[in-house]
Design an enzyme around this catalytic site. Structure first.
Site, PDB file in Angstrom:
ATOM      1  N   ARG A 248      -8.093  22.080  45.510  1.00 41.79           N
ATOM      2  CA  ARG A 248      -8.872  20.942  45.983  1.00 41.79           C
ATOM      3  C   ARG A 248      -8.961  19.906  44.872  1.00 41.79           C
ATOM      4  NH1 ARG A 248      -7.978  22.767  50.221  1.00 41.79           N
ATOM      5  NH2 ARG A 248      -9.381  23.119  52.009  1.00 41.79           N
ATOM      6  N   GLU A 277      -8.838  11.451  49.326  1.00 49.02           N
ATOM      7  CA  GLU A 277      -7.602  11.552  50.102  1.00 49.02           C
ATOM      8  C   GLU A 277      -7.671  10.673  51.349  1.00 49.02           C
ATOM      9  OE1 GLU A 277      -6.855  15.703  50.841  1.00 49.02           O
ATOM     10  OE2 GLU A 277      -6.470  16.119  48.723  1.00 49.02           O
ATOM     11  N   HIS A 296      -1.197  16.572  50.308  1.00 45.61           N
ATOM     12  CA  HIS A 296      -1.950  17.749  50.747  1.00 45.61           C
ATOM     13  C   HIS A 296      -1.195  18.438  51.892  1.00 45.61           C
ATOM     14  CE1 HIS A 296      -6.299  19.513  50.926  1.00 45.61           C
ATOM     15  NE2 HIS A 296      -5.387  20.448  51.088  1.00 45.61           N
TER      16      HIS A 296
END
Length: 358
Positions: A248, A277, A296
């Site tokens: 993360r 993000e 991601h």
């Protein structure tokens, strides 16, 4: 989607699995197993960043990926879900206390994500060591003659530092064995005998940062791990070392990392995750040659879709049969009378599915 007549167990699937044309962009996430078990399911009516009570009221279970689960998920819900089955291993966007107060189980899918994420970590590690981003740009920009400036590093014999030694990191350990690397990890929750059996030394986080040729962040995001990798710890790293994050974004102080890369305090980085993000268009990371970036999604493969989906669906089927599924993260809910009552109701249903193990 399932349309089994007489089924009393209903499942909602979050709409972020679908593209604008209504196609499941994740491919086969094993929803057919719900059909086979006679479970009634449908996609939620709206795509939302946060599940609200109006989205989930009357559903027995929700299989979801991106939406946050908060206290508002239960507000106004006369019959809130018994199960919130997360497609993935992270649950930092889930209010576990709110779920527990409302007698709702929260599950994740570590068995489905473990190998894809471990493979992604190895891919990112090799990409950074081999300067893949820089070399790709040399070809695209007609700078072929500059390739001598981008000599890479071999992985064999290096010391690899792991921040977190959970299931995914342990899978990565197996993938790294052919490279004859030395492994050291920081994980205060890993039993020493488990690490020893894997051939991994345990050390404090500062030691891992200082000794490793590559540091790979693979732990969960908690208040304890937020900005665990900060400016002070980045300064401990070898100037030839690289940092990777497949966990993360907020575990790493991104501003401090950018500065360390800018001044070449460390050799490079590989990031599948970011503090915010998607990253802002003016984020300096986007223009750096010594960084490999992914949205991601580096572990996003058919293997991961089927694995995560299968795990989440198995959790749904276990609950539909009145059983507690594996991988419950809010373990305190298991003592809830509300949960016990609803599970007992399911076991007496004449149309209850046999469960995932049948």
């Amino acid at each position: 989607m399932g349309t089994a007549s007489g089924s009393e167990f209903t499942v909602g699937v979050s709409r972020d699995f679908l593209d604008a044309d209504g196609r499941n962009v994740w491919g086969d996430i094993r929803l057919g197993d719900l059909d086979a078990a006679g479970v009634d399911w449908h996609y939620l009516p709206r795509d939302t960043a946060e599940l609200l009570g109006s989205d989930v009221d009357g559903l027995d279970a929700v299989l979801f990926a991106g939406p946050a689960v908060t206290a508002r998920t239960f507000e106004g819900a006369v019959r809130p879900p018994l199960l919130l089955a997360r497609f993935g291993v992270g649950y930092d966007a889930v209010d576990l206390d709110a779920c527990t107060r409302n007698g709702a189980l929260v599950t994740i899918t570590p068995d489905g994500a473990r190998r894809p994420v471990a493979t992604a970590a190895l891919t990112l590690l090799l990409s950074v060591l081999h300067n893949v981003t820089a070399k790709d740009r040399l070809v695209r920009e007609g700078r072929w003659a500059e390739k001598e400036q981008w000599m890479g590093l071999g992985l064999t014999g290096r010391r690899i530092g792991l921040i977190g030694l959970g299931n995914t990191a342990r899978d990565l350990v197996g993938l790294l064995r052919p490279f004859e690397v030395d492994l050291v990890a920081y994980d205060p929750y890993c039993p020493p005998e488990t690490a020893a059996a894997l051939g991994v030394g345990l050390a404090d986080v500062d030691t891992v940062m200082a000794q490793a040729d590559a540091v790979i962040v693979m732990c969960a995001l908690t208040e304890e791990t937020r900005h665990l990798v900060d400016a002070r710890r980045l300064a401990l790293m070898k100037p030839t070392a690289v940092l990777l994050n497949v966990a993360r974004g907020p575990i790493v102080d991104e501003a401090a990392l950018i500065e360390a890369l800018r001044i070449r305090r460390i050799r490079g980085a590989g990031l599948d995750v970011f503090e915010s993000e998607p990253p802002a268009p003016d984020n300096p990371l986007l223009g750096m040659d010594n960084v490999v970036l992914s949205p991601h999604a580096l572990a996003w493969t058919d293997e991961m879709s089927a694995g995560n989906g299968g795990s989440a669906v198995r959790a749904v089927l276990e609950v539909a049969a009145g059983r507690v599924p594996p991988f419950v993260v809010n373990r305190d809910v298991l003592g809830s009378p509300q949960l016990a009552e609803r599970l007992a109701e399911l076991t007496t249903r004449p149309d209850a599915p046999a469960g995932a193990g049948a």
